[in-house]
Write a protein that holds these residues in place. Structure first.
Motif, mmCIF file in Angstrom:
data_model
loop_
_atom_site.group_PDB
_atom_site.id
_atom_site.type_symbol
_atom_site.label_atom_id
_atom_site.label_comp_id
_atom_site.label_asym_id
_atom_site.label_seq_id
_atom_site.Cartn_x
_atom_site.Cartn_y
_atom_site.Cartn_z
ATOM 1 N N THR A 37 -45.958 14.164 -16.003
ATOM 2 C CA THR A 37 -45.409 15.486 -16.297
ATOM 3 C C THR A 37 -45.670 16.423 -15.128
ATOM 4 O O THR A 37 -46.816 16.578 -14.693
ATOM 5 N N PRO A 38 -44.635 17.055 -14.579
ATOM 6 C CA PRO A 38 -44.837 17.964 -13.442
ATOM 7 C C PRO A 38 -45.589 19.222 -13.865
ATOM 8 O O PRO A 38 -45.526 19.647 -15.023
ATOM 9 N N VAL A 39 -46.314 19.790 -12.931
ATOM 10 C CA VAL A 39 -47.039 21.038 -13.176
ATOM 11 C C VAL A 39 -46.116 22.212 -12.835
ATOM 12 O O VAL A 39 -45.700 22.375 -11.686
ATOM 13 N N VAL A 40 -45.774 22.954 -13.839
ATOM 14 C CA VAL A 40 -44.908 24.129 -13.650
ATOM 15 C C VAL A 40 -45.645 25.340 -14.199
ATOM 16 O O VAL A 40 -45.887 25.437 -15.404
ATOM 17 N N GLU A 41 -46.021 26.240 -13.314
ATOM 18 C CA GLU A 41 -46.752 27.434 -13.716
ATOM 19 C C GLU A 41 -45.828 28.444 -14.392
ATOM 20 O O GLU A 41 -44.630 28.522 -14.096
ATOM 21 N N PHE A 42 -46.408 29.184 -15.305
ATOM 22 C CA PHE A 42 -45.674 30.285 -15.927
ATOM 23 C C PHE A 42 -45.377 31.340 -14.870
ATOM 24 O O PHE A 42 -46.227 31.668 -14.036
ATOM 25 N N ALA A 69 -36.873 33.260 -16.072
ATOM 26 C CA ALA A 69 -36.123 32.208 -16.770
ATOM 27 C C ALA A 69 -36.695 30.823 -16.455
ATOM 28 O O ALA A 69 -37.062 30.533 -15.318
ATOM 29 N N PHE A 70 -36.772 29.994 -17.487
ATOM 30 C CA PHE A 70 -37.284 28.630 -17.319
ATOM 31 C C PHE A 70 -36.153 27.701 -16.858
ATOM 32 O O PHE A 70 -34.973 27.971 -17.093
ATOM 33 N N GLU A 71 -36.541 26.624 -16.218
ATOM 34 C CA GLU A 71 -35.561 25.648 -15.755
ATOM 35 C C GLU A 71 -36.047 24.240 -16.090
ATOM 36 O O GLU A 71 -37.170 23.859 -15.744
ATOM 37 N N ALA A 72 -35.217 23.474 -16.789
ATOM 38 C CA ALA A 72 -35.580 22.113 -17.184
ATOM 39 C C ALA A 72 -35.333 21.146 -16.032
ATOM 40 O O ALA A 72 -34.438 21.334 -15.207
ATOM 41 N N SER A 73 -36.130 20.087 -15.985
ATOM 42 C CA SER A 73 -35.951 19.038 -14.973
ATOM 43 C C SER A 73 -35.636 17.718 -15.668
ATOM 44 O O SER A 73 -36.016 17.490 -16.818
ATOM 45 N N GLU A 74 -34.934 16.858 -14.965
ATOM 46 C CA GLU A 74 -34.546 15.572 -15.532
ATOM 47 C C GLU A 74 -35.760 14.624 -15.596
ATOM 48 O O GLU A 74 -36.625 14.625 -14.719
ATOM 49 N N ILE A 75 -35.824 13.816 -16.662
ATOM 50 C CA ILE A 75 -36.826 12.741 -16.781
ATOM 51 C C ILE A 75 -36.178 11.470 -16.261
ATOM 52 O O ILE A 75 -35.195 10.980 -16.833
ATOM 53 N N SER A 76 -36.713 10.936 -15.185
ATOM 54 C CA SER A 76 -36.060 9.811 -14.504
ATOM 55 C C SER A 76 -36.644 8.447 -14.840
ATOM 56 O O SER A 76 -36.035 7.415 -14.533
#
Length: 303
Positions: free
Chosen positions: A66-71, A53-60
């Motif tokens: 852009t953060p690096v989020v691996e699959f 499951a993917f999880e969104a992060s807040e844009i502050s």
């Protein structure tokens, strides 16, 4: 005067013997096959991939990096293996049986029943057994204890061993709900003992009692109770030492079933003096897809 004393003729009445064969009581169909997902394939094993499951992060802030989020994903493997049931008849069996027919057709029918039972057995083993996960399919994974409902589970009060109760069913539903398991296509398999246990539950309302009574009396097909479709099976694991039944609760997508080549052959074998070999064979396998989709309820068979 008794009928048998009227003359000596009854002394010559012949004994009559059946010339055919009848099946002993047994399960002849596969009851669980329609409650799991089919995934037939060729080969020894097949890999399935799950997306985490993917999880969104807040844009502050504006134009932030852009953060690096691996699959992220995971794998599980479905293995299949053959089984068979052979039956031999000597070349002269039909001669020595006399008027009694050689049970070849009865044997084929009996083999088919056993193959159906083997399908249910492999599904049941997938509910509770070890599965193989990981990229190479060599990592073992057991059903975690978090998916178990204890034999002495009670919602309130002092814990005490019990059979299948409304409280245990509610707990099983809660576990599935917390894991976001879909509400449709939920199943439970029970033996006659667990069905009877439900009738003893004082919580059951009059309407629920009618449904459970239909289950006990054989009206099991399509019966829905507390969101679960009930299936009767006496092949569930029973621990004789503790008198415990392991009752599975699952979603249809919680187990994948593969059925490969299946058939029956009849051959005369010269190396056995032309004996007749009737042999039925089946390639089958099953695997638990996600642990969260299966719950095990421990039930006391002697509450």
């Amino acid at each position: 005067i008794p009928f048998h004393s009227m003359s000596a003729i009854p002394d010559y009445y012949p004994d009559q013997f059946s010339t055919s064969w009848q099946d002993r009581l047994q399960q002849t169909d596969s009851r669980l096959q329609g409650a799991v997902e089919r995934s037939d394939f060729s080969g020894e094993r097949k890999k399935f991939n799950l997306v985490t499951a993917f999880e969104a992060s807040e844009i502050s802030s504006r134009l932030e990096e852009t953060p690096v989020v691996e699959f992220a994903g995971s794998e599980y493997w479905l293995y299949q293996a053959p089984c068979h049931v052979p039956t031999w008849f000597d070349k002269y069996d039909s001669h020595f049986l006399g008027q009694v027919v050689l049970p070849t057709s009865d044997t084929v029918r009996g083999h088919a029943s056993e193959m159906n039972r083997k399908i249910d057995d492999i599904i049941i083993s997938a509910f509770f057994g070890t599965r193989y996960i990981g990229a190479a399919g060599t990592t073992t994974d057991i059903l975690p204890s978090t998916q178990d409902i204890a034999i002495d589970y009670v919602e309130t009060g002092t814990a005490a061993n019990s059979g299948l109760t409304i409280g245990k069913l509610r707990r099983a539903a809660k576990k599935l709900n917390e894991a976001e398991v879909p509400f449709n296509d939920r199943f439970i398999a029970v033996t006659a003992q667990e069905a009877e246990d439900l009738l003893r539950t004082t919580e059951v309302t009059s309407g629920d009692y009618s449904n459970v009574k239909a289950l006990v009396n054989g009206g099991v097909d399509g019966l829905m109770f507390m969101g679960f479709k009930f299936i009767m099976s006496e092949r569930l694991p029973k621990t004789s030492a503790t008198g415990t039944t392991s009752v599975p609760v699952w979603h249809k997508s919680g187990v994948k079933l593969a059925i490969g080549e299946r058939g029956t052959s009849m051959n005369v074998i010269p190396q056995r003096n032309d004996a007749l070999l009737i042999r039925s064979h089946l390639m089958r396998g099953a695997v638990r897809t996600e642990n969260e989709k299966v719950v095990r309820i421990y039930c006391d068979r002697e509450p």
